[in-house]
Write an enzyme that holds these catalytic residues in place. Sequence first.
Site, mmCIF file in Angstrom:
data_model
loop_
_atom_site.group_PDB
_atom_site.id
_atom_site.type_symbol
_atom_site.label_atom_id
_atom_site.label_comp_id
_atom_site.label_asym_id
_atom_site.label_seq_id
_atom_site.Cartn_x
_atom_site.Cartn_y
_atom_site.Cartn_z
ATOM 1 N N GLY A 227 2.755 6.114 5.230
ATOM 2 C CA GLY A 227 3.296 4.835 4.797
ATOM 3 C C GLY A 227 2.709 3.693 5.601
ATOM 4 N N SER A 228 2.862 2.477 5.092
ATOM 5 C CA SER A 228 2.325 1.290 5.781
ATOM 6 C C SER A 228 3.252 0.931 6.937
ATOM 7 C CB SER A 228 2.193 0.131 4.789
ATOM 8 O OG SER A 228 1.330 0.479 3.739
ATOM 9 N N VAL A 229 3.065 1.617 8.054
ATOM 10 C CA VAL A 229 3.994 1.465 9.167
ATOM 11 C C VAL A 229 3.895 0.072 9.798
ATOM 12 C CG1 VAL A 229 4.055 3.916 9.673
ATOM 13 C CG2 VAL A 229 2.278 2.516 10.709
#
Length: 273
Positions: A227-229
């Site tokens: 995921g786009s952390v």
Amino acid sequence: MSGQLLGRTRRPLGPSIARVGLALSLAFGALAAGAGYWQVARSVELSSDPGNPALIAAARKSPRGQIVDRDGMVLASSRRDQNGETYRVYADRAMSPVIGYASRQFGTAGLERAYDAQLTGAVRPDPVSDLLKKFESDPFDPQKLTLSISLPLQKAAVRALGSDRGAVVMLDPRTGEILTLASTPTYDASDITQPDTSAASDAFNALRQSQARPLLPRATQGLYVPGSVFKIVTALAALDSGAVSPSTTFPQQPKAETSGLLVSGFRVRDGHH
């Protein structure tokens, strides 16, 4: 011809004895080095190998150590059947993809396999006690395994995933401890380890043949794009500065998802669209 007898010239025995002695010394040295390598250098690795017959024997007569979460909640424990042999019982199916199982029929998986030697007590944490255990009547000392995972957080992650196939990993950024290692769909590991061998076989075969592949620990072996952390960092900065609020919306977003967002004359496109 003179009456003297010509005797056969004999070679001295000293060099031959020296060569034989050298060969024997090299052979005994090689044996000693090999024994030392396997019994000292590789002893811990061999004694903790899941295929070690000592571990298999211990699994039948000795109860395995408990597995607990970070708060001490028991996740896995041992019971005895009518024949006096031990079998494993698991508290919650949300932990099955992480803990795995320890079955007399189907072997071990997950943490039960990774820490098999410690849970059966074949390997002790104290090196001195581990060396002296061979002189004891009961050499097995099962150890308790404490996880950094929180069972309530694990169950919440599994509920959030619902019927989807996926994984959720949550870490404590201050320490790096893993708080959640959820994978769905889950399964009940106690069905595999129950004393009823026929029912255990049916349960295990059903799991292996399931197209959902519940035995796959997706949190560690699933092939997923992370995921786009970093969006978490920018979102926290925007919220902290007051630039946005939880109810902030952007009317240009729907169109930007298809044609890109125009910023100062430059069109920025999302790679996923």
